[in-house]
Enzyme design. Structure first.
Site, PDB file in Angstrom:
ATOM      1  CG  ASP A  99      -1.925   1.003   1.371  1.00  0.00           C
ATOM      2  OD1 ASP A  99      -1.730   2.119   0.914  1.00  0.00           O
ATOM      3  OD2 ASP A  99      -3.153   0.686   1.852  1.00  0.00           O
ATOM      4  CG  ASP A 157      -6.846  -8.075   9.568  1.00  0.00           C
ATOM      5  OD1 ASP A 157      -5.981  -7.717   8.699  1.00  0.00           O
ATOM      6  OD2 ASP A 157      -6.854  -7.315  10.885  1.00  0.00           O
ATOM      7  NE  ARG A 163      -5.042 -11.656  10.470  1.00  0.00           N
ATOM      8  CZ  ARG A 163      -4.748 -10.689  10.145  1.00  0.00           C
ATOM      9  NH1 ARG A 163      -4.296 -10.543   8.858  1.00  0.00           N
ATOM     10  NH2 ARG A 163      -4.496  -9.804  11.139  1.00  0.00           N
TER      11      ARG A 163
HETATM   12  P1  IMP Z   1       2.067  -0.645   3.643  1.00  0.00           P
HETATM   13  O1  IMP Z   1       2.789  -0.475   4.725  1.00  0.00           O
HETATM   14  O2  IMP Z   1       1.342   0.700   3.652  1.00  0.00           O
HETATM   15  O3  IMP Z   1       2.794  -0.859   2.146  1.00  0.00           O
HETATM   16  O4  IMP Z   1       0.813  -1.504   4.205  1.00  0.00           O
HETATM   17  C1  IMP Z   1       1.103  -2.846   3.922  1.00  0.00           C
HETATM   18  C2  IMP Z   1       0.425  -3.743   4.854  1.00  0.00           C
HETATM   19  O5  IMP Z   1      -1.028  -3.131   5.408  1.00  0.00           O
HETATM   20  C3  IMP Z   1       0.223  -4.888   4.531  1.00  0.00           C
HETATM   21  O6  IMP Z   1       1.035  -5.754   5.085  1.00  0.00           O
HETATM   22  C4  IMP Z   1      -1.114  -5.504   4.788  1.00  0.00           C
HETATM   23  O7  IMP Z   1      -1.530  -6.331   5.821  1.00  0.00           O
HETATM   24  C5  IMP Z   1      -1.966  -4.029   5.276  1.00  0.00           C
HETATM   25  N1  IMP Z   1      -2.705  -3.713   4.198  1.00  0.00           N
HETATM   26  C6  IMP Z   1      -2.629  -2.781   3.159  1.00  0.00           C
HETATM   27  N2  IMP Z   1      -3.771  -2.766   2.651  1.00  0.00           N
HETATM   28  C7  IMP Z   1      -4.827  -3.573   3.130  1.00  0.00           C
HETATM   29  C8  IMP Z   1      -6.271  -3.725   2.809  1.00  0.00           C
HETATM   30  O8  IMP Z   1      -6.739  -3.051   2.021  1.00  0.00           O
HETATM   31  N3  IMP Z   1      -6.814  -4.385   3.838  1.00  0.00           N
HETATM   32  C9  IMP Z   1      -6.001  -5.126   4.801  1.00  0.00           C
HETATM   33  N4  IMP Z   1      -4.979  -4.803   4.902  1.00  0.00           N
HETATM   34  C10 IMP Z   1      -4.033  -4.189   4.377  1.00  0.00           C
END
Ligand code: IMP
Ligand code: MG
Length: 187
Positions: A99, A157, A163
């Site tokens: 993300d 989740d 999950r």
């Molecule tokens: P980042 O650090 O923002 O790239 O986010 C990554 C983490 O956030 C991932 O490991 C996911 O577990 C969680 N995540 C990101 N997007 C979602 C979503 O749409 N639903 C649930 N978990 C998410």
């Protein structure tokens, strides 16, 4: 009608396809590579991907946290480090969704500083390509998503709930209300 992002059949195809590519990339490594599943969200994908890797590989798990409710907090915590020694080995990091990029960025820095792997290969099931707050290299992704939507199922989740759903979908506002009710009344 549920808004399905990845059906069970699509997930299965992605795991076969990426499993083959990763097999080709790691099959001739001198030291056995380590596939590291990122808990908790990446576990479902890690397990199915592993079944489709036919090269010899070691497995480990790492747990970090950054998400709360339906958005990322940007503050990463290491909850559980890996247990195997990955010095001079190839490490394949397996993530559910990328993300903002903060989690992968954090893990890359952490692993190189603390454990000195030979190299890192980053694999994710879903790549929210327009949500980056920090640039990170993703070596393999199952599917690119243009829009930023909160996703659930197949490891993803809502406050630890559901999950276990075998596909990835976008919950409706009504569904989120129902999950809040479940978490409040039956938790
Ligand atoms: P980042 O650090 O923002 O790239 O986010 C990554 C983490 O956030 C991932 O490991 C996911 O577990 C969680 N995540 C990101 N997007 C979602 C979503 O749409 N639903 C649930 N978990 C998410
Ligand atoms: Mg995750």
């Amino acid at each position: 009608m549920k808004e399905i992002v990845l059906s069970e059949a699509e997930i299965s195809d992605i795991c076969k396809n990426l499993g083959q590519k990763i097999t080709d990339e790691i099959k001739d490594e001198e030291k056995l590579p380590i596939l590291v599943g990122i808990m908790k969200g990446g576990l479902n994908f890690t397990m199915d991907l592993l079944k489709n890797i036919t090269a010899p590989v070691l497995t480990d798990y790492i747990q970090i946290s950054s998400y709360s409710g339906t958005s990322t907090t940007g503050i990463i915590n290491m909850k559980k480090d890996m247990t195997l020694d990955c010095k001079d080995r190839t490490v394949i990091l397996v993530e559910d969704v990328v993300d903002s990029g903060y989690s992968i960025h954090y893990l890359k820095n952490y692993l190189f500083e603390k454990h000195q792997p030979k190299r890192l290969i980053v694999v994710c099931l879903l790549n929210k390509v327009n949500c980056r707050k920090i640039d990170v290299q993703i070596d393999y992704d199952g599917k690119k998503l243009e829009e930023n939507k909160f996703l659930m199922g197949y490891g993803l989740d809502y406050n630890e709930l559901y999950r276990n759903i075998p596909y990835v979908f976008v919950p409706s506002d009504e569904e989120v209300k129902e999950y809040d009710r479940l978490l409040k009344e039956r938790n």
